[in-house]
Design a protein around this motif. Sequence first.
Motif, PDB file in Angstrom:
ATOM      1  N   PHE A 201       0.836  -1.204   0.000  1.00 39.50           N
ATOM      2  CA  PHE A 201       0.000   0.000   0.000  1.00 39.50           C
ATOM      3  C   PHE A 201       0.872   1.256   0.000  1.00 39.50           C
ATOM      4  CE2 PHE A 201      -2.751   3.338   1.377  1.00 39.50           C
ATOM      5  CZ  PHE A 201      -4.031   2.972   0.999  1.00 39.50           C
ATOM      6  N   SER A 202       1.822   1.339   0.926  1.00 42.86           N
ATOM      7  CA  SER A 202       2.621   2.558   1.045  1.00 42.86           C
ATOM      8  C   SER A 202       3.486   2.782  -0.186  1.00 42.86           C
ATOM      9  CB  SER A 202       3.494   2.508   2.302  1.00 42.86           C
ATOM     10  OG  SER A 202       4.351   1.382   2.291  1.00 42.86           O
ATOM     11  N   THR A 203       4.082   1.723  -0.718  1.00 45.39           N
ATOM     12  CA  THR A 203       4.945   1.878  -1.882  1.00 45.39           C
ATOM     13  C   THR A 203       4.165   2.384  -3.095  1.00 45.39           C
ATOM     14  OG1 THR A 203       6.485   0.164  -1.140  1.00 45.39           O
ATOM     15  CG2 THR A 203       6.453   0.653  -3.506  1.00 45.39           C
ATOM     16  N   VAL A 204       3.011   1.786  -3.364  1.00 49.13           N
ATOM     17  CA  VAL A 204       2.230   2.178  -4.535  1.00 49.13           C
ATOM     18  C   VAL A 204       1.591   3.549  -4.325  1.00 49.13           C
ATOM     19  CG1 VAL A 204       0.341   1.520  -6.068  1.00 49.13           C
ATOM     20  CG2 VAL A 204       1.892  -0.229  -5.185  1.00 49.13           C
ATOM     21  N   ALA A 205       1.152   3.841  -3.103  1.00 50.06           N
ATOM     22  CA  ALA A 205       0.569   5.153  -2.823  1.00 50.06           C
ATOM     23  C   ALA A 205       1.580   6.272  -3.039  1.00 50.06           C
ATOM     24  CB  ALA A 205       0.038   5.204  -1.396  1.00 50.06           C
ATOM     25  N   LEU A 206       2.869   5.970  -2.825  1.00 45.81           N
ATOM     26  CA  LEU A 206       3.918   6.962  -3.019  1.00 45.81           C
ATOM     27  C   LEU A 206       4.340   7.101  -4.484  1.00 45.81           C
ATOM     28  CD1 LEU A 206       6.117   6.139   0.088  1.00 45.81           C
ATOM     29  CD2 LEU A 206       5.060   8.354  -0.388  1.00 45.81           C
ATOM     30  N   GLY A 207       3.814   6.239  -5.336  1.00 46.95           N
ATOM     31  CA  GLY A 207       4.152   6.320  -6.751  1.00 46.95           C
ATOM     32  C   GLY A 207       4.905   5.130  -7.292  1.00 46.95           C
ATOM     33  N   GLY A 208       5.069   4.081  -6.471  1.00 49.84           N
ATOM     34  CA  GLY A 208       5.700   2.870  -6.955  1.00 49.84           C
ATOM     35  C   GLY A 208       4.890   2.234  -8.064  1.00 49.84           C
ATOM     36  N   ALA A 209       5.552   1.386  -8.846  1.00 48.32           N
ATOM     37  CA  ALA A 209       4.921   0.836 -10.046  1.00 48.32           C
ATOM     38  C   ALA A 209       3.974  -0.313  -9.760  1.00 48.32           C
ATOM     39  CB  ALA A 209       6.002   0.360 -11.019  1.00 48.32           C
ATOM     40  N   GLY A 210       4.166  -1.020  -8.641  1.00 51.78           N
ATOM     41  CA  GLY A 210       3.326  -2.171  -8.366  1.00 51.78           C
ATOM     42  C   GLY A 210       3.941  -3.036  -7.296  1.00 51.78           C
ATOM     43  N   ALA A 211       3.718  -4.359  -7.402  1.00 53.22           N
ATOM     44  CA  ALA A 211       4.173  -5.269  -6.357  1.00 53.22           C
ATOM     45  C   ALA A 211       4.426  -6.654  -6.935  1.00 53.22           C
ATOM     46  CB  ALA A 211       3.131  -5.361  -5.249  1.00 53.22           C
ATOM     47  N   ILE A 212       5.378  -7.344  -6.312  1.00 52.43           N
ATOM     48  CA  ILE A 212       5.560  -8.778  -6.512  1.00 52.43           C
ATOM     49  C   ILE A 212       5.176  -9.404  -5.183  1.00 52.43           C
ATOM     50  CG2 ILE A 212       7.194 -10.635  -6.976  1.00 52.43           C
ATOM     51  CD1 ILE A 212       8.819  -8.678  -8.657  1.00 52.43           C
ATOM     52  N   ALA A 213       3.997 -10.012  -5.115  1.00 49.04           N
ATOM     53  CA  ALA A 213       3.373 -10.338  -3.835  1.00 49.04           C
ATOM     54  C   ALA A 213       2.974 -11.795  -3.760  1.00 49.04           C
ATOM     55  CB  ALA A 213       2.146  -9.455  -3.613  1.00 49.04           C
ATOM     56  N   ALA A 214       3.651 -12.561  -2.900  1.00 47.14           N
ATOM     57  CA  ALA A 214       3.307 -13.966  -2.717  1.00 47.14           C
ATOM     58  C   ALA A 214       1.890 -14.124  -2.181  1.00 47.14           C
ATOM     59  CB  ALA A 214       4.308 -14.624  -1.773  1.00 47.14           C
ATOM     60  N   SER A 233      -5.927   7.242  -7.390  1.00 50.60           N
ATOM     61  CA  SER A 233      -5.885   8.126  -6.210  1.00 50.60           C
ATOM     62  C   SER A 233      -7.168   8.059  -5.380  1.00 50.60           C
ATOM     63  CB  SER A 233      -5.611   9.583  -6.634  1.00 50.60           C
ATOM     64  OG  SER A 233      -4.362   9.688  -7.274  1.00 50.60           O
ATOM     65  N   GLU A 234      -7.804   6.905  -5.385  1.00 47.11           N
ATOM     66  CA  GLU A 234      -9.007   6.693  -4.577  1.00 47.11           C
ATOM     67  C   GLU A 234      -8.584   6.041  -3.265  1.00 47.11           C
ATOM     68  OE1 GLU A 234     -11.548   4.367  -7.066  1.00 47.11           O
ATOM     69  OE2 GLU A 234     -11.890   6.005  -8.492  1.00 47.11           O
ATOM     70  N   LEU A 235      -8.045   6.859  -2.358  1.00 49.49           N
ATOM     71  CA  LEU A 235      -7.434   6.332  -1.153  1.00 49.49           C
ATOM     72  C   LEU A 235      -8.432   5.677  -0.216  1.00 49.49           C
ATOM     73  CD1 LEU A 235      -4.748   9.022  -0.269  1.00 49.49           C
ATOM     74  CD2 LEU A 235      -4.395   6.742  -1.195  1.00 49.49           C
ATOM     75  N   SER A 236      -9.597   6.248  -0.069  1.00 50.38           N
ATOM     76  CA  SER A 236     -10.592   5.655   0.838  1.00 50.38           C
ATOM     77  C   SER A 236     -11.005   4.270   0.355  1.00 50.38           C
ATOM     78  CB  SER A 236     -11.819   6.565   0.953  1.00 50.38           C
ATOM     79  OG  SER A 236     -11.479   7.775   1.594  1.00 50.38           O
ATOM     80  N   ALA A 237     -11.243   4.149  -0.926  1.00 54.93           N
ATOM     81  CA  ALA A 237     -11.616   2.852  -1.485  1.00 54.93           C
ATOM     82  C   ALA A 237     -10.467   1.851  -1.357  1.00 54.93           C
ATOM     83  CB  ALA A 237     -12.016   3.006  -2.950  1.00 54.93           C
ATOM     84  N   ALA A 238      -9.245   2.319  -1.588  1.00 56.11           N
ATOM     85  CA  ALA A 238      -8.084   1.442  -1.480  1.00 56.11           C
ATOM     86  C   ALA A 238      -7.895   0.960  -0.046  1.00 56.11           C
ATOM     87  CB  ALA A 238      -6.834   2.166  -1.965  1.00 56.11           C
ATOM     88  N   ARG A 239      -8.075   1.856   0.926  1.00 51.47           N
ATOM     89  CA  ARG A 239      -7.939   1.452   2.336  1.00 51.47           C
ATOM     90  C   ARG A 239      -8.982   0.411   2.714  1.00 51.47           C
ATOM     91  NH1 ARG A 239      -7.984   7.159   3.396  1.00 51.47           N
ATOM     92  NH2 ARG A 239      -5.866   7.998   3.414  1.00 51.47           N
ATOM     93  N   LEU A 241     -10.349  -1.806   0.901  1.00 55.57           N
ATOM     94  CA  LEU A 241      -9.954  -3.094   0.336  1.00 55.57           C
ATOM     95  C   LEU A 241      -8.726  -3.674   1.027  1.00 55.57           C
ATOM     96  CD1 LEU A 241     -10.379  -2.098  -3.405  1.00 55.57           C
ATOM     97  CD2 LEU A 241     -11.677  -3.913  -2.272  1.00 55.57           C
ATOM     98  N   TRP A 242      -7.826  -2.790   1.453  1.00 57.78           N
ATOM     99  CA  TRP A 242      -6.527  -3.207   1.975  1.00 57.78           C
ATOM    100  C   TRP A 242      -6.590  -3.762   3.391  1.00 57.78           C
ATOM    101  CZ3 TRP A 242      -1.874  -4.712   0.836  1.00 57.78           C
ATOM    102  CH2 TRP A 242      -0.846  -4.614   1.772  1.00 57.78           C
ATOM    103  N   TRP A 243      -7.259  -3.075   4.292  1.00 55.48           N
ATOM    104  CA  TRP A 243      -7.180  -3.449   5.707  1.00 55.48           C
ATOM    105  C   TRP A 243      -7.580  -4.894   5.979  1.00 55.48           C
ATOM    106  CZ3 TRP A 243      -3.946  -1.230   8.550  1.00 55.48           C
ATOM    107  CH2 TRP A 243      -3.719   0.145   8.493  1.00 55.48           C
TER     108      TRP A 243
END
Length: 300
Positions: A201-214, A233-239, A241-243
Amino acid sequence: MPTQTSAAFAGLWVPLVTPFRGGAVDHEALGALTRRLAPAGVAGFVVCGSTGEAAALDEDEQLACLATVARHAGGRPFMMGLSGYHLGATRAWVRSVSALAASQVPGLCGLLVPAPHYVRPSQDGLRAWFEGLADASALPLILYDIPYRTGAVITRETLLALAAHPNIRAVKDCGGDAGKTQALIADGRLAVLAGEDLQIFSTVALGGAGAIAASAHLHTSRFAAVLEALARSELSAARALWWPLVPLIEALFAEPNPGPLKALLAGQGMMRGELRAPLTGASTALRERLAAIDASLGHG
C-alpha cells in the motif's frame, strides 16, 4: 508526481509457488494454478523466485517450470528468478535463460536477480556484479534487493548508479529502507515493485509501479483492486480493500514462506502442501489460523 519509466514492469505480479507431488515438481498443479491466477487482475508472474523454492530446484527443473508457466499464462508476461555467487557461472546461466525468450519461451520478459549470496561484496563489487549480468542478458534485469537473504545491502547510491544501465529496468524492493524506496521512486528511472507484502500500500501510494506479492496467490482480485484504486488516487476505497488483507499477509509470513501459503493452497485442493528440505510445512496452529482468516475474506 514521480513517473515510472519501465511501464512493462508495473501492476500486480505473483511469484508462483512450485507444487510438488512425491518429491517431484507437479506440473499439472503448476499449470492449473497459473491458469486460475491469470484472469484475476495479474499483470504477470515470477517463475523460480524465492517463493518458488528455486534454491531447491536444479537447472532442468527450473527450465521445466518456466515452460509450464509459458503454456498456461494466458498471454501474461513472466520473469525468471535466478541467483548465484560465481560471476562467470551466473553470467553463463543468464545468457542461456535469456536466449530462450527469442523463440522457445514467448512471454519471458525479464530476469529477477539478487546480489550474490554469501559473498557480501563491496558496493563497487555489487555494481560490477549487476552490470556484468545486465551486459550478458538479452532480457532486462529486475534487481532483487533483499539483504536478509543475500547478506549484502545495496545502498541508495549504488541502486541509483545502476539505474543508468539501459538493461536494468526495475527493482523488487525488500530492502527495508523507506528512504531508499522513496528516493528510487522520486528518481523515476527504475520501476519500483514492492517485494514485502505489508509495504504494498505505502509503496504504490507513493508512486511505486506495483508489487511482486506472494500473498496474492489468494484473493488475487482484491489485491489487484487495491493497486487499481491507488492508481486512481481513490485512497478511501483502497484502504477499505486493503485493511482486511493485512491479517492474512501477517499470518502467511508468520512462519517461513512458502510453507503457510502452500498449506492454505493445499486446503483448497490446488496442490499438496509439500516443500523441499530444509523447508518444513506450516504448524497446525498456523494452518487453523490461516483457514479462519481466509474464510473471513470470502471469495475473490
